[in-house]
Design a protein around this motif. Structure first.
Motif, PDB file in Angstrom:
ATOM      1  N   MET A   1       0.853  -1.186   0.126  1.00 23.39           N
ATOM      2  CA  MET A   1      -0.093  -0.005   0.127  1.00 23.39           C
ATOM      3  C   MET A   1       1.054   1.174   0.155  1.00 23.39           C
ATOM      4  O   MET A   1       1.676   1.433   0.829  1.00 23.39           O
ATOM      5  N   LYS A   2       0.855   2.067  -1.031  1.00 26.58           N
ATOM      6  CA  LYS A   2       1.961   3.230  -0.962  1.00 26.58           C
ATOM      7  C   LYS A   2       0.809   4.502  -1.350  1.00 26.58           C
ATOM      8  O   LYS A   2      -0.256   4.221  -1.505  1.00 26.58           O
ATOM      9  N   HIS A   5       0.895  10.806  -1.737  1.00 31.52           N
ATOM     10  CA  HIS A   5       1.315  11.912  -0.976  1.00 31.52           C
ATOM     11  C   HIS A   5       2.772  11.581  -0.518  1.00 31.52           C
ATOM     12  O   HIS A   5       3.248  10.630  -0.166  1.00 31.52           O
ATOM     13  N   VAL A   6       3.383  12.992  -0.497  1.00 35.19           N
ATOM     14  CA  VAL A   6       4.855  12.777  -0.072  1.00 35.19           C
ATOM     15  C   VAL A   6       4.960  13.784   1.440  1.00 35.19           C
ATOM     16  O   VAL A   6       4.612  15.086   1.287  1.00 35.19           O
ATOM     17  N   GLU A   7       5.300  13.110   2.310  1.00 36.18           N
ATOM     18  CA  GLU A   7       5.614  13.851   3.609  1.00 36.18           C
ATOM     19  C   GLU A   7       6.452  15.171   3.284  1.00 36.18           C
ATOM     20  O   GLU A   7       7.432  14.974   2.637  1.00 36.18           O
ATOM     21  N   SER A 110      -2.648  15.847   2.112  1.00 32.38           N
ATOM     22  CA  SER A 110      -3.004  14.576   2.437  1.00 32.38           C
ATOM     23  C   SER A 110      -4.270  14.039   1.859  1.00 32.38           C
ATOM     24  O   SER A 110      -5.028  15.032   1.603  1.00 32.38           O
ATOM     25  N   THR A 111      -4.325  12.732   1.807  1.00 29.42           N
ATOM     26  CA  THR A 111      -5.709  12.375   1.496  1.00 29.42           C
ATOM     27  C   THR A 111      -6.975  12.813   2.277  1.00 29.42           C
ATOM     28  O   THR A 111      -8.121  13.171   1.935  1.00 29.42           O
ATOM     29  N   GLY A 112      -6.811  12.710   3.709  1.00 31.28           N
ATOM     30  CA  GLY A 112      -7.735  13.371   4.651  1.00 31.28           C
ATOM     31  C   GLY A 112      -8.049  14.828   4.182  1.00 31.28           C
ATOM     32  O   GLY A 112      -9.163  15.292   4.215  1.00 31.28           O
ATOM     33  N   ASP A 113      -7.116  15.616   3.970  1.00 32.62           N
ATOM     34  CA  ASP A 113      -7.362  17.192   3.505  1.00 32.62           C
ATOM     35  C   ASP A 113      -8.009  17.012   2.070  1.00 32.62           C
ATOM     36  O   ASP A 113      -9.103  17.923   1.893  1.00 32.62           O
ATOM     37  N   ARG A 145      -6.248   7.054  -2.995  1.00 35.72           N
ATOM     38  CA  ARG A 145      -5.661   6.102  -1.886  1.00 35.72           C
ATOM     39  C   ARG A 145      -5.382   4.732  -2.717  1.00 35.72           C
ATOM     40  O   ARG A 145      -4.303   3.993  -2.648  1.00 35.72           O
TER      41      ARG A 145
ATOM     42  N   GLN B  84      -5.617  -5.102   5.911  1.00 36.35           N
ATOM     43  CA  GLN B  84      -5.261  -4.212   5.160  1.00 36.35           C
ATOM     44  C   GLN B  84      -6.555  -3.546   4.296  1.00 36.35           C
ATOM     45  O   GLN B  84      -6.674  -2.541   4.038  1.00 36.35           O
ATOM     46  N   VAL B  88      -8.567   2.385   5.294  1.00 35.82           N
ATOM     47  CA  VAL B  88      -9.110   2.962   4.016  1.00 35.82           C
ATOM     48  C   VAL B  88      -8.081   4.009   3.553  1.00 35.82           C
ATOM     49  O   VAL B  88      -8.218   4.405   2.132  1.00 35.82           O
ATOM     50  N   LEU B  89      -7.548   4.582   4.360  1.00 36.73           N
ATOM     51  CA  LEU B  89      -6.590   5.946   4.165  1.00 36.73           C
ATOM     52  C   LEU B  89      -5.116   5.563   4.193  1.00 36.73           C
ATOM     53  O   LEU B  89      -4.884   4.876   5.115  1.00 36.73           O
ATOM     54  N   PRO B  90      -4.236   6.182   3.641  1.00 33.30           N
ATOM     55  CA  PRO B  90      -2.917   5.703   3.856  1.00 33.30           C
ATOM     56  C   PRO B  90      -2.276   5.972   5.007  1.00 33.30           C
ATOM     57  O   PRO B  90      -1.159   5.410   5.331  1.00 33.30           O
ATOM     58  N   ILE B  91      -2.464   7.148   5.744  1.00 31.94           N
ATOM     59  CA  ILE B  91      -1.785   7.416   7.116  1.00 31.94           C
ATOM     60  C   ILE B  91      -2.567   6.995   8.223  1.00 31.94           C
ATOM     61  O   ILE B  91      -3.901   7.253   8.132  1.00 31.94           O
ATOM     62  N   GLU B  94      -4.955   9.406  10.149  1.00 23.89           N
ATOM     63  CA  GLU B  94      -6.371   9.958   9.165  1.00 23.89           C
ATOM     64  C   GLU B  94      -7.276   8.986   8.849  1.00 23.89           C
ATOM     65  O   GLU B  94      -8.596   9.025   8.908  1.00 23.89           O
ATOM     66  N   ARG B 130       2.865   5.593   7.366  1.00 22.78           N
ATOM     67  CA  ARG B 130       1.941   5.064   6.394  1.00 22.78           C
ATOM     68  C   ARG B 130       1.544   3.716   6.756  1.00 22.78           C
ATOM     69  O   ARG B 130       2.387   2.954   7.197  1.00 22.78           O
ATOM     70  N   VAL B 131       0.499   3.370   6.295  1.00 19.16           N
ATOM     71  CA  VAL B 131      -0.164   2.148   6.764  1.00 19.16           C
ATOM     72  C   VAL B 131       0.935   0.552   6.175  1.00 19.16           C
ATOM     73  O   VAL B 131       0.931  -0.125   6.969  1.00 19.16           O
ATOM     74  N   HIS B 132       1.357   1.222   4.949  1.00 14.18           N
ATOM     75  CA  HIS B 132       1.997  -0.129   4.410  1.00 14.18           C
ATOM     76  C   HIS B 132       3.510  -0.381   4.947  1.00 14.18           C
ATOM     77  O   HIS B 132       3.932  -1.563   4.529  1.00 14.18           O
TER      78      HIS B 132
END
Lengths: 201, 225
Positions: A1-2, A5-7, A110-113, A145, B84, B88-91, B94, B130-132
């Protein structure tokens, strides 16, 4: 899972997501109003400077952009055949600029934003009674995502071909990819339901 | 906890996967065992409302799964076999916050709830990860946090230690044993549920045994032999 978004802590990361998306929309419109290859080349270089601020490195950038660059080159080749070289150049620089600006915004938000801002922007549509703003936000968040997830799955299927000594073909890659993606989508949908993320129906 | 199945039956594409079942569950720790395809996951999904009964009804604390889906899902959290798919979200932070998105909480309260639940499971240091990048055990704990942040009354877990190595399995088992919530655990790991209050055994879509762990497991071993 990548994640796309880049920190980071650049000024682009700190800009409010709404401002970034509004700016991207405005720039996109402007790029389609411009027809001069020279001006569009300047826009593409500017976009490249913004993208370089992410400090992703050549390899990482190439991994992220190669598919879309290939698509742009194909479109340009088609334009060159049916129109003039100047038109092809304009199309090339326009699409490169658009892609780099959009990739920069995606990488710094970020995806949340994204979900939050899209939900807010879609709120007026709820008055039609046809959609729920939170669903639109969630759908866009899920697309962001899962794009890298689908690419990862494609690579795994291709590797499985190589491991078995088979030559990857469009059909033998596409069919398992579609089936696995749909099955995964079902499971993600069940998880969203189980967690009550969509709320009242 | 008050879960009731009243002649509840589940069918998929015309095939009965859970025959009409009547029972009530009120114990704090319930285990569910059975061979692959015995109907135990369908049974668990019926409690959460992910699978609705084709006949009969299922109620959770008085709410019927086919009519009061949102209330039931707020009461009964569900942890899937593959964590997995739970995320649902990568961080991580979040994703945990996403579970609270329908509750219109102030931002500070939401952040406090997220950091509180991550700290509870000892994964507060992973909040921005990150979740991964998480290990199997961390991922399972993250899935637990993602569900428990909404404070359900009942937690249903579908084979929570299935894909874990020995160390992560021990970590998750310890965490499950220390949970204060009512729990229903589907598992092939008989050690995990040996100390539970009640164990249900499913076989070929029917409830084959129901009672204390030792006697139900004896019956399970007979069936599996």
């Amino acid at each position: 899972m990548k994640s796309l978004h880049v920190e980071g802590d650049t000024f682009l990361h700190r800009l409010p997501p709404g401002v970034k998306l509004a700016a991207l929309a405005a720039v996109s419109l402007l790029l389609f109003l411009l027809h001069s290859p020279l001006l569009l080349a300047v826009a593409a270089i500017t976009a490249l400077v913004f993208y370089a601020m992410l400090r992703l490195g050549w390899h990482n950038s190439w991994q992220r952009m190669r598919m879309i660059l290939l698509t742009i080159i194909l479109i340009c080749a088609f334009t060159l055949v049916i129109n003039s070289p100047m038109d092809a150049a304009a199309v090339f620089f326009r699409l490169v600029a658009l892609t780099l600006f959009a990739a920069t915004i995606t990488a710094t938000t970020s995806t949340g934003d994204f979900i939050e801002i899209v939900t807010k922007a879609a709120r007026p549509l709820e008055k039609t009674g046809l959609v729920r703003a939170s669903d639109i936000g969630l759908a866009i968040g899920l697309v962001i995502r899962f794009v890298p997830e689908v690419l990862g799955r494609y690579q795994a299927i291709r590797d499985a071909h190589h491991a078995r000594g088979l030559k990857p073909k469009a059909l033998t890659l596409a069919v398992p990819l579609i089936i696995l993606t749909l099955r995964n989508a079902d499971e993600i949908a069940a998880a969203i339901d189980a967690r009550g993320i969509r709320g009242q129906k | 906890m008050d879960i009731r199945f009243e002649q509840a039956e589940a069918r998929f594409e015309g095939r009965t996967v859970l025959h009409p079942l009547t029972l009530s569950l009120c114990e704090r720790r319930i285990g569910v065992i059975g061979l692959n395809g015995s109907g135990k996951t369908t049974f668990a999904r019926m409690i959460n409302g992910l699978v609705l009964p084709a006949a009969g009804r299922v109620t959770v604390n008085g709410f019927e799964t086919s009519k009061d889906g949102d209330q039931v899902r707020a009461l009964a959290g569900f942890i899937f076999q593959n964590p997995q798919n739970q995320i649902v979200l990568p961080i991580l932070k979040e994703d945990i916050a996403l579970g609270l998105s329908t509750r219109n909480l102030p931002k500070a309260e939401k952040e406090a709830a997220v950091s509180g639940i991550l700290a509870r499971f000892g994964i507060g240091h992973l909040t921005d990860r990150r979740v991964h990048e998480l290990s199997g055990g961390e991922l399972q704990l993250a899935a637990l946090a993602s569900v428990l942040v909404t404070k359900p009354d009942i937690l249903i877990m579908d084979e929570p230690t299935n894909q874990l190595d020995l160390r992560n399995r021990a970590l998750v088992e310890r965490t499950i044993h220390n949970l204060d919530e009512n729990i229903i655990v589907i598992s092939h790991d008989l050690d995990l549920i040996a100390g539970f209050d009640r164990v249900l055994l499913f076989h070929e879509g029917r409830l084959a045994a129901d009672g204390l762990p030792a006697e139900t497991m004896t019956r399970y071993r007979e069936i599996a032999a």
